[in-house]
Write a protein that holds these residues in place. Sequence first.
Motif, PDB file in Angstrom:
ATOM      1  N   LYS A   1     -11.370 -14.680-121.482  1.00 41.38           N
ATOM      2  CA  LYS A   1     -11.135 -13.332-122.013  1.00 41.38           C
ATOM      3  C   LYS A   1      -9.662 -12.961-121.930  1.00 41.38           C
ATOM      4  CE  LYS A   1     -15.795 -11.829-120.935  1.00 41.38           C
ATOM      5  NZ  LYS A   1     -16.649 -11.003-120.098  1.00 41.38           N
ATOM      6  N   SER A   2      -9.042 -13.236-120.778  1.00 41.86           N
ATOM      7  CA  SER A   2      -7.612 -12.955-120.638  1.00 41.86           C
ATOM      8  C   SER A   2      -7.021 -13.848-119.561  1.00 41.86           C
ATOM      9  CB  SER A   2      -7.365 -11.477-120.294  1.00 41.86           C
ATOM     10  OG  SER A   2      -7.950 -11.153-119.052  1.00 41.86           O
TER      11      SER A   2
ATOM     12  N   ASN B   1     -15.783 -18.860-121.434  1.00 41.38           N
ATOM     13  CA  ASN B   1     -15.096 -18.161-122.526  1.00 41.38           C
ATOM     14  C   ASN B   1     -13.970 -17.321-121.933  1.00 41.38           C
ATOM     15  OD1 ASN B   1     -16.896 -19.048-124.656  1.00 41.38           O
ATOM     16  ND2 ASN B   1     -18.430 -17.822-123.603  1.00 41.38           N
TER      17      ASN B   1
ATOM     18  N   ASP C   1     -19.629 -12.323-115.772  1.00 39.29           N
ATOM     19  CA  ASP C   1     -18.225 -11.905-115.863  1.00 39.29           C
ATOM     20  C   ASP C   1     -17.519 -12.332-114.577  1.00 39.29           C
ATOM     21  OD1 ASP C   1     -18.524 -10.584-118.351  1.00 39.29           O
ATOM     22  OD2 ASP C   1     -19.403  -8.867-117.315  1.00 39.29           O
TER      23      ASP C   1
ATOM     24  N   SER D   1      -6.324 -17.277-123.545  1.00 37.85           N
ATOM     25  CA  SER D   1      -7.140 -16.158-124.042  1.00 37.85           C
ATOM     26  C   SER D   1      -7.795 -16.522-125.365  1.00 37.85           C
ATOM     27  CB  SER D   1      -6.272 -14.915-124.239  1.00 37.85           C
ATOM     28  OG  SER D   1      -5.786 -14.468-122.997  1.00 37.85           O
TER      29      SER D   1
END
Length: 135
Positions: free
Chosen positions: A67-68, A65, A89, A45
């Motif tokens: 995110k989680s 990137n 996303d 993360s």
Amino acid sequence: MNDAVLLNISIDSSAEKIWQVLTDVETFNQCFENIKKIVSGSIESGKTVLVESIHHEEIIVDEVNIKSAYINERLSFGLRKQNSEKEIDVTFSLKPSGNFTYLTIEGRNFSDEFNRSQSENNWINMMQLIKKYIQ
């Protein structure tokens, strides 16, 4: 343009083994050795990972990137393709069911239909390679 992509595949394996392919740099690079590889970063993360692929004999570097990352369950990230300002996303989800694990890939926020279609085809190929690598 914001049509989502939702793909599912069942893999005769544990969620742990699939998670390893998705998050361990060495395993990822072995599984996808002929199409893409992680060239820097770690899958945690808040981190950024650079993924290199070859397209028409040109090296493309995309930025991922993170995110989680919920171990053996879900990996969510923003994917910024080379030469693009828009971040897609993406979520990879794992759901164990008996001896199988269902891998779901969900993508949103595409810049256009070509980008959506190209991503969908890439993820279908990716799922097939993961299944072949693990089983």
